[in-house]
Design an enzyme around this catalytic site. Structure first.
Site, PDB file in Angstrom:
ATOM      1  N   GLY A 122       0.671  -1.146   0.055  1.00 35.89           N
ATOM      2  CA  GLY A 122       0.102   0.008  -0.089  1.00 35.89           C
ATOM      3  C   GLY A 122       0.711   1.220   0.069  1.00 35.89           C
ATOM      4  O   GLY A 122       0.575   2.105  -0.709  1.00 35.89           O
ATOM      5  N   ASP A 139      -6.022  -0.257   7.057  1.00 36.53           N
ATOM      6  CA  ASP A 139      -5.774  -1.333   8.085  1.00 36.53           C
ATOM      7  C   ASP A 139      -5.274  -2.477   7.768  1.00 36.53           C
ATOM      8  O   ASP A 139      -5.770  -3.643   7.246  1.00 36.53           O
ATOM      9  CB  ASP A 139      -7.630  -1.666   8.039  1.00 36.53           C
ATOM     10  CG  ASP A 139      -7.923  -2.812   9.262  1.00 36.53           C
ATOM     11  OD1 ASP A 139      -7.064  -2.882  10.231  1.00 36.53           O
ATOM     12  OD2 ASP A 139      -8.669  -3.514   8.931  1.00 36.53           O
TER      13      ASP A 139
END
Length: 257
Positions: A122, A139
């Site tokens: 990410g 998350d």
């Protein structure tokens, strides 16, 4: 999550009890959950709270684009996909096995036009991607509950740069050693334009940061939006509003970020 392109080697396990299916990364620590009879609902309290951005913006028109960092059981992706058909969702997940498990056991939709799952880091994706998003949800943890590159000044700065003017960034933090330092890094990256929500019963704490346009909402406004959202999606954020009330948010002292 690590910055290399090598997927984690930890085991992926599934358990089930009392009608709820759980995802684990080689330990008893729960990485995701789905109530089998309601696969689109948000079973874990912290996942529900991560959608509290819907109380801070006009949920009738927002979000139109969402970036989810970390797939897990696909709970957040499934909720947005079901209830916000105008939203285009990108998910970045470092472990290809997690995508397979989410599709096989947790009913992640196969809809590449609206739900694009990318395999990779990410942090790397945000650094190389030029798009801006209305909503960024972070998350991502390894088997030991460590966020790695997803809890650095550079990561939070690229999240801020990746937001639209009305964009909101939301991250799930664990209240363990280093929590205060994580909040400081977020505060610095977002120039103090953040809101730290009261901790969930599970110990997770959700932190929001914003894009260019500010947020101001009174307790009455938050409660009204939560009531409308529950009627439309069955997501009940009134307990979140109650905890914000206990933390001092009121009509006289609105939530600002």
């Amino acid at each position: 999550m690590r910055r290399t392109g090598t997927p984690p080697r930890h085991a992926i396990d599934i358990s089930e009890a009392d009608g709820v299916r759980y995802l684990h990364f080689g330990s008893e620590w729960v990485q995701g959950a789905m109530r089998v009879a309601r696969p689109w609902s948000l079973e874990l309290d912290y996942t529900r709270e991560m959608m509290a951005g819907l109380l801070l913006r006009d949920a009738a028109r927002w979000p139109r684009t969402a970036l989810l960092i970390g797939l897990g059981a696909g709970s957040l992706a499934k909720f947005i996909h079901r209830h916000f058909p105008a939203c285009r969702i990108t998910v970045v997940e470092i472990n290809p096995q997690v995508e397979f498990v989410a599709r096989q056991y947790f009913r992640l939709p196969d809809d590449p036009l609206r739900l694009d799952v990318r395999i990779g880091c990410g942090a790397d994706y945000l650094q190389t991607n030029k798009r801006r998003f209305d909503l960024i949800l972070s998350d991502g943890f390894d088997a030991g509950g460590r966020p790695g590159m997803l809890d650095t000044p550079a990561f939070y700065q690229t999240c801020r740069a990746g937001l639209s003017d009305d964009g909101l960034f939301c991250v799930n933090l664990l209240r363990e050693k280093g929590f205060a330092s994580s909040v400081d890094r977020i505060r610095s990256a977002f120039a103090d334009r953040i809101a730290v929500f009261p901790a969930c019963a599970s110990g997770n704490t959700i932190v929001f940061g914003r894009g260019e346009n500010g947020v101001e909402a009174t307790l009455g406004e938050l409660a009204a939006r939560a009531t409308e959202l529950r009627a439309r999606t069955r997501l009940n954020l009134l307990p979140t509003v109650d905890r914000l009330r206990q933390a001092g948010i009121s009509d006289a002292a609105p939530l600002r970020l």
